[in-house]
Design a protein around this motif. Structure first.
Motif, PDB file in Angstrom:
ATOM      1  N   GLY A   1     -43.231 -54.812 -15.527  1.00  0.00           N
ATOM      2  CA  GLY A   1     -42.019 -54.409 -15.974  1.00  0.00           C
ATOM      3  C   GLY A   1     -41.707 -55.615 -15.279  1.00  0.00           C
ATOM      4  N   THR A   2     -40.000 -56.000 -14.870  1.00  0.00           N
ATOM      5  CA  THR A   2     -39.396 -57.924 -15.560  1.00  0.00           C
ATOM      6  C   THR A   2     -39.052 -58.290 -14.245  1.00  0.00           C
ATOM      7  OG1 THR A   2     -37.233 -57.310 -15.836  1.00  0.00           O
ATOM      8  CG2 THR A   2     -38.161 -57.920 -17.785  1.00  0.00           C
TER       9      THR A   2
ATOM     10  N   ARG B   1     -40.284 -56.842 -27.114  1.00  0.00           N
ATOM     11  CA  ARG B   1     -40.077 -55.244 -26.485  1.00  0.00           C
ATOM     12  C   ARG B   1     -39.793 -54.120 -27.605  1.00  0.00           C
ATOM     13  NH1 ARG B   1     -33.589 -53.072 -26.611  1.00  0.00           N
ATOM     14  NH2 ARG B   1     -33.236 -55.264 -27.943  1.00  0.00           N
TER      15      ARG B   1
END
Length: 377
Positions: free
Chosen positions: A33-34, A63
């Motif tokens: 994830g970020t 994405r």
DNA sequence: AACCTTCTCAACCGCTCAGAC
DNA sequence: CGTCTGAGCGGTTGAGAAGGT
């Protein structure tokens, strides 16, 4: 003194992303994830990129489920109607188009869709307006005040005004719009603006469209915004409206504010320079009215009230709505309603407004509301 | 084939906003 | 309440592609 840069500009790579960089970023985000921290992300991955650049690359390209190119006509319709309604809020528009990014839509609009909709002939008309407003061909204009009015409309407002007019030129014999006798009485400013448009080559049958905003009805804005399913839109409009009220009050000396919008300052500066401060103030107020028109598009869309037209009765609005509704599906489908130059094959062959998709139903609802407010058929 | 112009779109820039402190 | 910081947004830029002469 500006704000500190988000990263060491000398130590980050710029320009196109390499496949290796893409792979690194994609793999990391899919795995971890970020982390809600884009700034720290490139260091973790070992990329010599700015965090903002990573974010943009991920959102716009890497994405999952991103669609590139090949916009459908349904998407065109949505983009167009939302652009007219809310302007260049690309992120809001993108939110209504799954798989599309704001950047993509923005690019598509600026490079293709706008041209497709406005067309060359209409573009040349508007160019004349712009030329005149820029003072390069003053002989063709009706005078300084009108020049100033147009000079101080934003490009976005002009585009939307033009699209607005394109919509209004649709030939519907039942249209309120095509029956000048039914038109409501205009305010002096509205009349003036129409005269100006006519003097610059806009069709005389195009309707009164300038309406002051209703400064009071925020609740209804929310209600209808939510009714059409765009909450953020409703919030945006309400905030915007509150802003407009404050600007208007400021310009009329009702109250003062330290945070006068830049656009107003620019307008004031140009006007002050050109025509002196007294006239500048008066015209500034008029420009506010023109901006109010642009905002009033949205107000009418939201409030569904025909605000500013002093319509004789609510029945009038209902009659208009019925008139629109009474058009059979074929009639509506056959309207090349965006542009005289719009590809009539594609326009007529698609059931653009009859789509079963949720957003299109919403958009159709918006369009109907819009039609009621502005007599667009 | 060479040059020029126009178009496209990925990426950047600078600003605003919101949340944390 | 004010300041700081990161996220997000919209406008703009510029490299490469495509089209025209």
């Amino acid at each position: 003194m500006g704000r500190a840069p988000c990263c060491d500009k000398n130590n980050v790579k710029k320009g196109p992303w390499s496949p290796e960089e893409d792979a690194k970023l994609k793999a990391y985000i899919e795995e971890n994830g970020t982390g809600n921290n884009w700034i720290a992300l490139p260091q973790k991955i070992g990329l010599k990129r700015c965090g903002k650049s990573c974010r943009l690359r991920w959102l716009n390209y890497l994405r999952p489920n991103i669609k590139h190119g090949g916009f459908t006509e349904e998407e065109d319709n949505i983009i167009c109607s939302l652009y007219i309604s809310i302007g260049s809020r690309w992120s809001i528009i993108a939110a209504q188009l799954p798989g599309r990014t704001d950047n993509d839509i923005k690019n598509y609009w600026n490079t293709r869709l706008k041209k497709k909709l406005l067309g060359k002939r209409k573009q040349s008309q508007m160019n004349r307006l712009l030329l005149a407003s820029g003072g390069q061909d003053l002989k063709e204009t009706n005078g300084l005040e009108e020049n100033s009015l147009f000079q101080n409309l934003s490009n976005s407002a002009l585009e939307r005004l033009q699209l607005h007019m394109q919509l209004q030129t649709l030939q519907n014999p039942l249209s309120f719009y095509n029956n000048p006798a039914l038109w409501p009485k205009l305010t002096p400013l509205q009349q003036k603006m129409i005269q100006t448009l006519q003097a610059n080559g806009i069709n005389e049958n195009q309707t009164p469209i300038f309406a002051p905003i209703n400064p009071s009805d925020h609740n209804q804005a929310h209600e209808l915004g939510q009714k059409v399913g765009i909450n953020e839109f409703a919030n945006t409009m309400t905030n915007f409206k509150a802003n407009e009220v404050e600007k208007s009050n400021t310009n009329n000396g009702i109250s003062s504010s330290d945070s006068t919008p830049i656009e107003s300052n620019n307008q004031r500066n140009v006007l002050d320079k050109n025509i002196g401060q007294e006239n500048a103030r008066e015209i500034q107020i008029q420009i506010q009215g023109v901006q109010g028109f642009t905002q009033a598009e949205i107000d009418d869309l939201i409030l569904n009230k025909g605000i500013g037209f002093n319509l004789p009765s609510e029945n009038h609005q209902i009659a208009e709505f019925d008139c629109f509704k009474e058009m059979d599906d074929g009639s509506r489908d056959n309207l090349a309603w965006w542009s005289n130059e719009f590809d009539t094959n594609t326009a007529s062959s698609s059931n653009s407004w009859g789509s079963s998709s949720n957003i299109l139903q919403q958009t159709e609802g918006m369009y109907q509301d819009y039609a009621v407010g502005y007599n667009l058929q």
